[in-house]
Design a protein around this motif. Structure first.
Motif, PDB file in Angstrom:
ATOM      1  N   GLN A   1       0.722  -1.577  -0.495  1.00  0.00           N
ATOM      2  CA  GLN A   1      -0.326   0.092   0.191  1.00  0.00           C
ATOM      3  C   GLN A   1       0.649   1.373  -0.290  1.00  0.00           C
ATOM      4  OE1 GLN A   1      -2.459   0.212   4.097  1.00  0.00           O
ATOM      5  NE2 GLN A   1      -3.862   2.235   2.941  1.00  0.00           N
TER       6      GLN A   1
ATOM      7  N   GLU B   1       0.213  14.209   2.598  1.00  0.00           N
ATOM      8  CA  GLU B   1       0.253  13.863   0.993  1.00  0.00           C
ATOM      9  C   GLU B   1      -0.528  12.687   1.032  1.00  0.00           C
ATOM     10  OE1 GLU B   1       3.023  16.295  -0.870  1.00  0.00           O
ATOM     11  OE2 GLU B   1       2.753  18.147   0.321  1.00  0.00           O
TER      12      GLU B   1
ATOM     13  N   PRO C   1      -1.770   9.091   0.304  1.00  0.00           N
ATOM     14  CA  PRO C   1      -2.720   7.844   0.360  1.00  0.00           C
ATOM     15  C   PRO C   1      -2.517   7.274   1.467  1.00  0.00           C
ATOM     16  CG  PRO C   1      -1.241   7.360  -1.606  1.00  0.00           C
ATOM     17  CD  PRO C   1      -0.545   8.810  -0.758  1.00  0.00           C
ATOM     18  N   GLY C   2      -3.676   7.027   2.193  1.00  0.00           N
ATOM     19  CA  GLY C   2      -4.013   5.777   2.497  1.00  0.00           C
ATOM     20  C   GLY C   2      -4.141   6.120   3.570  1.00  0.00           C
TER      21      GLY C   2
END
Length: 457
Positions: A24, A81, A83-84
């Motif tokens: 991820q 900034e 993601p996840g």
């Protein structure tokens, strides 16, 4: 000390191809964020591989960023900034920050700043599964009714050691800052000294503009890696793979640089000279060597070295557009024989003090000795490919002859141990056209013939 934990739960996304997984988070990009705030960045991963991330010691950087709150606020905004679900926490111990990051991470910037006032009591209420221990041991604690870290911390140390083992006690001690020989130490992460990355084109094509567009993405990754290390590169090795093989391209710069615009310009010019026999499928870039860049000293007056930098850029563009052999750099070798003392190569001279170029590495130009020629005897740079024997009258010191000697001799005697021995007397002379030439008399031959070896500009 003040440690910040940048942790995440490792969940894998399934790509198009089976039997492959993609993490991820990009650990390298997360490391670049952490390294911006401190040189001490440590990688940590749980035994059961559920949580992973970076630990950053930032106490020594508080003054640089304007205080603890200013540093934490800037880091929090930079982390948004990504993601996840990236979990952030801070504590005065590395393991304590790791526990908080897993079980009680900050949800807002205010929560993150409030952790500056946390003490050891804030760790006592965390669940026991925050500890990086064996899963069977976690199950045993649940069965015994130990649901909080405080339940374990209040147990007698001797009894805890006998029942649960030394590794569990070391993990518990490290969270509260208690010295323990078995506690895992925080080892500063050292980035790899080489860079290599490969990408697959979303569609196979031989169009240069589309290939260049995706190659620039790899260039951005290379330059980010160089800037993070404060290094510059002289050469980038490219590979364009297609169905029947691959095409190799080497981008070279006269000076080490981390400038993205410079590499983009060289890539654009050199790709324009390439022709692909088949559709390109994969792109790969490799930086096998980098050098520490000197600090830039800005000045109110013009920098005298700036013109040299502009000249290097001009040479790079010429070689990229017209070929490697278009612009050659002269270097001296420790060999008195004139035909062997000057070496022309497509890259500038690398000093011997730089040991990063390994001997025997054929991907780089060989290291040449930075030897200087005798300053007492002038030597021309323009040498004939092969010395030309003189015909007619022998050169003399008298005026009016076809070869008038002006100065000399300079004795060169070398190579008696190899297959190219020489014993010569060199003279500066003037020919019938009033040109300044370089002559020598070969003393190895019985008749001691004279030869024309070069011209003075």
């Amino acid at each position: 000390m003040r440690w910040i934990a940048l942790s995440y739960k490792q969940t894998f996304k399934q790509p198009c191809k089976p039997q492959e997984t993609t993490p991820q988070f990009d650990a390298n990009s997360l490391f670049e964020l952490a390294a911006h705030y401190s040189p001490m960045v440590c990688w940590r991963q749980d035994q059961h591989h559920e949580y992973a991330g970076w630990l950053v010691e930032v106490h020594s950087s508080f003054r640089l960023f304007g205080g603890a709150q200013a540093l934490l606020s800037q880091l929090w905004q930079s982390a948004e900034e990504f993601p996840g679900e990236l979990q952030l926490a801070n504590h005065h111990t590395a393991t304590g920050a790791w526990w908080l990051g897993k079980c009680a991470p900050a949800h807002t910037e205010s929560d993150f700043l409030a952790m500056l006032s946390f003490n050891d009591n804030s760790l006592l209420s965390l669940p026991t599964h925050a500890l990086d221990c064996d899963l069977k041991l976690q199950t045993t604690w649940q069965q015994c009714g130990f649901n909080r870290i405080g339940d374990l911390w209040r147990l007698p140390r001797d009894g805890f050691l006998k029942r649960f083992g030394a590794q569990a006690l070391a993990e518990l001690d490290s969270g509260f800052g208690v010295q323990n020989k078995l506690a895992p130490g925080a080892v500063t992460h050292t980035p790899a000294n080489t860079f290599e990355q490969e990408t697959e084109l979303p569609f196979h094509s031989d169009r240069l503009d589309l290939i260049e567009h995706h190659a620039q993405t790899l260039l951005q990754a290379v330059c980010r890696w160089l800037k993070q290390q404060k290094h510059g590169a002289r050469e980038l090795h490219w590979s364009f793979k297609h169905a029947h093989g691959e095409e190799i391209l080497r981008l070279r710069s006269a000076q080490p640089t981390d400038c993205l615009d410079t590499w983009k310009r060289l890539l654009h010019h050199q790709l324009g000279r390439m022709q692909f026999e088949d559709d390109v499928r994969n792109l790969r870039v490799q930086c096998a060597h980098s050098e520490l860049l000197p600090n830039i000293n800005t000045s109110f007056l013009p920098d005298p070295g700036k013109s040299l930098h502009n000249w290097d850029n001009t040479c790079d563009v010429l070689r990229a557009r017209l070929g490697e052999q278009t612009v050659l750099f002269a270097a001296t070798e420790s060999d008195p024989r004139p035909e062997c003392s000057v070496v022309l190569q497509p890259v500038p001279l690398i000093k011997n003090s730089n040991t990063a170029f390994k001997k025997g590495d054929k991907t780089h130009a060989p290291e040449l000795n930075n030897a200087t020629l005798p300053c007492s005897a002038p030597r021309p740079l323009w040498l004939l490919p092969q010395p030309k024997p003189l015909q007619g009258k022998t050169p003399s010191w008298q005026a009016g002859g076809p070869w008038q000697l002006l100065s000399g001799p300079e004795r060169v005697e070398f190579g008696w141990w190899d297959a190219q021995p020489c014993k010569r007397d060199y003279y500066c002379a003037r020919d019938s056209n009033s040109s300044l030439v370089w002559l020598y008399q070969d003393l190895l031959e019985n008749n001691t013939r004279w030869f024309l070896h070069g011209y003075f500009a």
